[in-house]
Design a protein around this motif. Structure first.
Motif, short mmCIF file in Angstrom:
data_model
loop_
_atom_site.label_atom_id
_atom_site.label_comp_id
_atom_site.label_asym_id
_atom_site.label_seq_id
_atom_site.Cartn_x
_atom_site.Cartn_y
_atom_site.Cartn_z
N THR A 110 -6.87 1.65 -7.54
CA THR A 110 -8.13 1.23 -7.86
C THR A 110 -8.90 0.76 -6.55
O THR A 110 -10.01 0.48 -6.44
CB THR A 110 -8.38 0.13 -8.96
N SER A 111 -8.18 0.94 -5.12
CA SER A 111 -8.79 0.96 -4.01
C SER A 111 -8.06 2.00 -3.07
O SER A 111 -6.91 2.09 -3.01
CB SER A 111 -8.49 -0.63 -3.27
N GLY A 157 3.95 -1.63 -8.29
CA GLY A 157 2.58 -2.47 -8.58
C GLY A 157 1.55 -2.44 -7.44
O GLY A 157 0.54 -3.12 -7.50
N VAL A 191 0.66 -1.40 0.06
CA VAL A 191 0.01 0.09 -0.05
C VAL A 191 1.01 1.26 0.12
O VAL A 191 2.04 1.08 0.60
CB VAL A 191 -0.96 0.06 1.21
N VAL A 251 -2.09 -0.97 -6.03
CA VAL A 251 -3.34 -0.72 -6.24
C VAL A 251 -4.16 -0.25 -5.08
O VAL A 251 -5.04 0.13 -5.34
CB VAL A 251 -4.20 -2.04 -6.91
N ILE A 252 -3.66 -0.26 -3.96
CA ILE A 252 -4.17 0.13 -2.82
C ILE A 252 -3.67 1.31 -2.34
O ILE A 252 -2.44 1.59 -2.10
CB ILE A 252 -4.15 -1.02 -1.68
#
Lengths: 243, 243
Positions: A180-181, A154, A95, A156-157
């Motif tokens: 995307t989160s 990489g 994250v 996505v959070i």
DNA sequence: GGTTGTGAACAAATTCACAGCG
DNA sequence: CGCTGTGAATTTGTTCACAACC
């Protein structure tokens, strides 16, 4: 029913939101029970550990598939595996935290994230005086590096731990960088494009909700002379706000 | 009976849990709008600021009473006042935080609590080496001082920021000391006696929930016949909107 | 016997749609 | 006309209760 048909059926099952929110709690309980060397667990016991009732546990687990054995219970390890898989916890999710103030700092230091598969891969701040510092082995980087870092790590959070005024802009930048989160800690309403998930945690709001119930118990909003009837606790054992 | 009719009617209105949880968000929006010198606000506008839809705003506000004017909207100041009163925010609530680790530390420093009427009145820890320190002008005290501090400060709201293992015991001690509202940050299920409200914030759980939806978007759990392997890098574009 | 899994009943929350009123 | 307030309809979530199965 054969194995292939079953897996297709499972995939198409839509898991209710309320159930999804409880799965992590069940998983935590299962881990505890596994550490305690239990091999099977009943819905009753799992319910106790998770703080819900047994019917709910069975209904929730039924959305994942028929993983129990009547008369016996659920196999702890197998259920843990299925649940982890369903939650996407079979691998780590690095994250990116934006905001290296009080909260961002604490979150970066908080071991609970790493321990549960969410290593803090980067900590960003808009303040140049903070950039370059190091927190818990993580370099503090500039917010402008967001695109690069998302690509490089990489991730996505993303976690927003900025002041309220900056939250929407950070959310926008995260979304355009490919996050995307988003988990938002800033006390502000932020909107995100379709295809981006958003959850929020507002610390002060939680206290304000408690204040409401506290005050109900204290006799309700007082705009008149003293009220003799002290209303009993609005206690529904199932209500999230009350134990 | 007539003399109390209005206040009794309002008081007996049972405000749904879901509504209560949104009131603080509306209140924050109203404060913003008030700062922006608006005198009235429509349900449409308030909905936009709060990130919900207008029907929900009207329904929620209707539980507080009929405070709007048809054809006009709601008076910002008046609605702010009614809402603050309903939430019990007409006075400060001194909170006691137990756990002076990472999170407790950050919470004590977090200005958002004080600013919204929840000054941190005490910070407690079980570790003697931490006791006696000072954080943001707050002395760190021993957990054994809990009873004394509750009495002395008149606090009814407690925050648990301890490791999971200590959470239940702290909750028990809080309850017996007279705390009747608890906000639990420890990743553990705690139970409290009747008459005590409990809310929980589990940071890792929030990320796990996001992970679920993230993974749904990435193509769901991968388990095709005998392949228990996880997807390596989650960089799939296709995104069925989740939220 | 014991426990799951699940339809059916129930309850809570959301949304619709429009009457009612300024 | 514009916007609130609210019954009614719908959707979502919870609980019950019991047949199915080990």
């Amino acid at each position: 029913m054969d194995r292939y048909a079953r897996s297709v059926a499972e995939r198409s099952r839509r898991i209710p939101e309320a159930t999804v929110a409880r799965l992590p709690v069940y998983l935590r309980a299962l881990v505890e029970e596994s550490d305690a060397k239990a091999t099977t667990i009943s819905s009753e016991r799992l319910a106790e550990l998770a703080g819900v009732n047994a019917a709910k546990v069975r209904k929730d687990l039924s959305y994942l598939g028929s993983y129990g054995t009547r008369g016996v219970g659920y196999d702890v390890e197998y259920l843990m595996f299925q649940m982890s898989r369903e939650l996407g916890l079979t691998h780590d999710w690095p994250v990116i935290i934006v905001g290296a103030g009080n909260l961002g700092h604490a979150l970066a230091n908080y071991g609970g994230f790493r321990d549960r598969g969410f290593p803090v891969a980067a900590l960003l701040d808009a303040d140049p005086s903070k950039v370059g510092g190091r927190i818990q082995g993580i370099d503090v980087r500039a917010v402008d590096d967001l695109d690069d870092l998302v690509a490089e790590l990489g991730s996505v959070i993303g976690v927003i731990a900025t002041p309220a005024v900056a939250a929407q802009e950070v959310a926008d930048r995260m979304a355009s960088a490919g996050i995307t989160s988003i988990l938002n800690f800033a006390p502000a309403v932020v909107t995100v494009p379709d295809g981006v998930s958003l959850r929020k945690v507002d610390l002060a709001v939680e206290l304000q909700i408690l204040s409401f119930y506290q005050q109900q118990r204290d006799g309700g909003p007082d705009d008149e002379a003293g009220n003799p009837d002290a209303p009993a606790t609005p206690t529904d054992p199932a209500a999230p706000a009350v134990g």
